[in-house]
Design an enzyme around this catalytic site. Structure first.
Site, PDB file in Angstrom:
ATOM      1  N   GLU A  37       0.847  -1.198   0.000  1.00 20.40           N
ATOM      2  CA  GLU A  37       0.000   0.000   0.000  1.00 20.40           C
ATOM      3  C   GLU A  37       0.877   1.240   0.000  1.00 20.40           C
ATOM      4  O   GLU A  37       2.020   1.213   0.478  1.00 20.40           O
ATOM      5  CB  GLU A  37      -0.918  -0.060   1.239  1.00 20.40           C
ATOM      6  CG  GLU A  37      -1.814   1.128   1.458  1.00 20.40           C
ATOM      7  CD  GLU A  37      -2.828   1.390   0.349  1.00 20.40           C
ATOM      8  OE1 GLU A  37      -2.403   1.556  -0.816  1.00 20.40           O
ATOM      9  OE2 GLU A  37      -4.027   1.491   0.653  1.00 20.40           O
ATOM     10  N   ASP A  38       0.354   2.332  -0.519  1.00 20.50           N
ATOM     11  CA  ASP A  38       1.123   3.576  -0.556  1.00 20.50           C
ATOM     12  C   ASP A  38       1.228   4.225   0.823  1.00 20.50           C
ATOM     13  O   ASP A  38       2.304   4.575   1.272  1.00 20.50           O
ATOM     14  CB  ASP A  38       0.524   4.572  -1.577  1.00 20.50           C
ATOM     15  CG  ASP A  38      -0.978   4.794  -1.394  1.00 20.50           C
ATOM     16  OD1 ASP A  38      -1.582   4.257  -0.442  1.00 20.50           O
ATOM     17  OD2 ASP A  38      -1.567   5.514  -2.230  1.00 20.50           O
ATOM     18  N   ASP A  74      -3.334   5.913   6.598  1.00 16.92           N
ATOM     19  CA  ASP A  74      -3.741   7.198   7.165  1.00 16.92           C
ATOM     20  C   ASP A  74      -4.673   6.922   8.348  1.00 16.92           C
ATOM     21  O   ASP A  74      -4.213   6.620   9.438  1.00 16.92           O
ATOM     22  CB  ASP A  74      -4.407   7.996   6.030  1.00 16.92           C
ATOM     23  CG  ASP A  74      -4.798   9.395   6.430  1.00 16.92           C
ATOM     24  OD1 ASP A  74      -4.196   9.951   7.348  1.00 16.92           O
ATOM     25  OD2 ASP A  74      -5.723   9.950   5.804  1.00 16.92           O
ATOM     26  N   LYS A  80       1.023   7.392   8.555  1.00 17.27           N
ATOM     27  CA  LYS A  80       0.630   8.635   9.248  1.00 17.27           C
ATOM     28  C   LYS A  80      -0.099   8.255  10.534  1.00 17.27           C
ATOM     29  O   LYS A  80      -1.324   8.286  10.586  1.00 17.27           O
ATOM     30  CB  LYS A  80      -0.349   9.426   8.369  1.00 17.27           C
ATOM     31  CG  LYS A  80       0.249  10.307   7.314  1.00 17.27           C
ATOM     32  CD  LYS A  80      -0.752  11.393   6.917  1.00 17.27           C
ATOM     33  CE  LYS A  80      -1.259  11.226   5.532  1.00 17.27           C
ATOM     34  NZ  LYS A  80      -2.174  12.289   5.075  1.00 17.27           N
ATOM     35  N   PHE A 137      -0.604  16.287   3.674  1.00 18.31           N
ATOM     36  CA  PHE A 137      -1.187  15.643   2.494  1.00 18.31           C
ATOM     37  C   PHE A 137      -0.117  15.611   1.420  1.00 18.31           C
ATOM     38  O   PHE A 137       0.327  16.654   0.930  1.00 18.31           O
ATOM     39  CB  PHE A 137      -2.451  16.351   1.994  1.00 18.31           C
ATOM     40  CG  PHE A 137      -3.148  15.508   0.959  1.00 18.31           C
ATOM     41  CD1 PHE A 137      -3.964  14.457   1.338  1.00 18.31           C
ATOM     42  CD2 PHE A 137      -2.934  15.734  -0.397  1.00 18.31           C
ATOM     43  CE1 PHE A 137      -4.575  13.632   0.396  1.00 18.31           C
ATOM     44  CE2 PHE A 137      -3.535  14.920  -1.358  1.00 18.31           C
ATOM     45  CZ  PHE A 137      -4.357  13.871  -0.958  1.00 18.31           C
ATOM     46  N   ARG A 181       0.640  11.704  -9.783  1.00 15.50           N
ATOM     47  CA  ARG A 181       1.124  10.350  -9.502  1.00 15.50           C
ATOM     48  C   ARG A 181       2.502  10.094 -10.105  1.00 15.50           C
ATOM     49  O   ARG A 181       3.270   9.279  -9.597  1.00 15.50           O
ATOM     50  CB  ARG A 181       0.163   9.300 -10.091  1.00 15.50           C
ATOM     51  CG  ARG A 181      -1.172   9.197  -9.403  1.00 15.50           C
ATOM     52  CD  ARG A 181      -1.881   7.924  -9.843  1.00 15.50           C
ATOM     53  NE  ARG A 181      -3.310   7.923  -9.569  1.00 15.50           N
ATOM     54  CZ  ARG A 181      -3.858   7.581  -8.414  1.00 15.50           C
ATOM     55  NH1 ARG A 181      -3.101   7.252  -7.389  1.00 15.50           N
ATOM     56  NH2 ARG A 181      -5.170   7.594  -8.269  1.00 15.50           N
TER      57      ARG A 181
HETATM   58  P1  5GP Z   1      -7.058   5.390   5.081  1.00 14.59           P
HETATM   59  O1  5GP Z   1      -8.145   4.409   4.778  1.00 14.59           O
HETATM   60  O2  5GP Z   1      -5.888   4.802   5.830  1.00 14.59           O
HETATM   61  O3  5GP Z   1      -7.585   6.630   5.752  1.00 14.59           O
HETATM   62  O4  5GP Z   1      -6.563   5.955   3.698  1.00 14.59           O
HETATM   63  C1  5GP Z   1      -5.797   5.249   2.840  1.00 14.59           C
HETATM   64  C2  5GP Z   1      -5.828   5.875   1.464  1.00 14.59           C
HETATM   65  O5  5GP Z   1      -6.085   7.274   1.518  1.00 14.59           O
HETATM   66  C3  5GP Z   1      -4.488   5.751   0.802  1.00 14.59           C
HETATM   67  O6  5GP Z   1      -4.378   4.537   0.109  1.00 14.59           O
HETATM   68  C4  5GP Z   1      -4.474   6.958  -0.115  1.00 14.59           C
HETATM   69  O7  5GP Z   1      -5.093   6.624  -1.328  1.00 14.59           O
HETATM   70  C5  5GP Z   1      -5.300   7.983   0.606  1.00 14.59           C
HETATM   71  N1  5GP Z   1      -4.451   8.945   1.333  1.00 14.59           N
HETATM   72  C6  5GP Z   1      -4.286   9.054   2.666  1.00 14.59           C
HETATM   73  N2  5GP Z   1      -3.416  10.025   2.976  1.00 14.59           N
HETATM   74  C7  5GP Z   1      -3.002  10.540   1.803  1.00 14.59           C
HETATM   75  C8  5GP Z   1      -2.070  11.574   1.446  1.00 14.59           C
HETATM   76  O8  5GP Z   1      -1.413  12.226   2.266  1.00 14.59           O
HETATM   77  N3  5GP Z   1      -1.919  11.802   0.112  1.00 14.59           N
HETATM   78  C9  5GP Z   1      -2.600  11.117  -0.835  1.00 14.59           C
HETATM   79  N4  5GP Z   1      -2.362  11.444  -2.107  1.00 14.59           N
HETATM   80  N5  5GP Z   1      -3.473  10.148  -0.554  1.00 14.59           N
HETATM   81  C10 5GP Z   1      -3.670   9.861   0.765  1.00 14.59           C
END
Ligand code: 5GP
Length: 181
Positions: free
Chosen positions: A100-101, A104, A132, A153, A166
């Site tokens: 995963e990237d 959050d 994060k 972000f 991207r």
């Molecule tokens: P979560 O479900 O953990 O809140 O969010 C995961 C997804 O939110 C990540 O796979 C990504 O696509 C998006 N995301 C969360 N934080 C960021 C950020 O700082 N930048 C970007 N571009 N996408 C984020």
């Protein structure tokens, strides 16, 4: 540097060095085993391709991809996760490493890891380029983490805002004015 980016957080060189280290750790832990790398589309794609090539030939690696609903054009999570594109093959009885990237709130991964375990995978681990922890709402254990970052972000190296940025080869902090009206 792109005009919409406020600051570069990780240069291509720093990213490459850290991904090489992660590949080494993964090669050590899965030595002699087979593992399915599950890339979470689309954000993880750049990290995925670099990480896969950093895993050595002592590991038997295959690829699969899954796509979950994400933020859309917003920068805050909605808390609802849907699978938009499922895996091509069953993971029953297999070692799975989700790539995963960024983690959050943890909403996406919490759901996805549970979902893959419920399919009877032998093991399910997680590699995330960025973590994060300040924003975490759901408990998610990251087995292989690239970098821990504060609540910025970020874009680039696969990460988008409204499908843009991207392709940038670095991780940068997006200027607030790009998403604040
Ligand atoms: P979560 O479900 O953990 O809140 O969010 C995961 C997804 O939110 C990540 O796979 C990504 O696509 C998006 N995301 C969360 N934080 C960021 C950020 O700082 N930048 C970007 N571009 N996408 C984020």
């Amino acid at each position: 540097m792109h005009q919409d980016v406020k600051e570069i957080l990780y240069t291509p060189k720093q990213l490459a060095a850290r991904v090489t280290e992660l590949g080494r750790d993964i090669s050590r832990d899965y030595k002699g085993e087979s593992v399915v790398l599950v890339g979470v589309l689309k954000g993880a794609i750049v990290f995925f391709t670099d990480l896969a090539r950093a895993i050595d030939d002592t590991v038997n690696v295959s690829f699969d991809f899954i796509s979950c609903s994400s933020y859309g054009n917003s920068t805050t999570s909605t808390g609802v996760v849907r699978i938009l594109k499922d895996l091509d093959r069953s993971v029953e009885g297999k070692h799975v490493l989700v790539v995963e990237d960024i983690v959050d709130t943890g909403t996406t991964l919490h759901y996805l890891l549970d979902n893959l375990r419920a399919r009877g995978a032998k093991s399910v681990r997680l590699a995330a380029l960025l973590n994060k922890p300040d924003r975490r709402k759901m408990d998610v254990h990251v087995d292989y983490v690239g970098f821990v970052i504060p609540d910025y972000f970020v874009v680039g190296y696969g990460l988008d805002f409204a499908e843009r940025y991207r392709h940038l080869p670095y991780i940068g902090i997006l200027k607030e004015e790009m998403y604040q009206d």
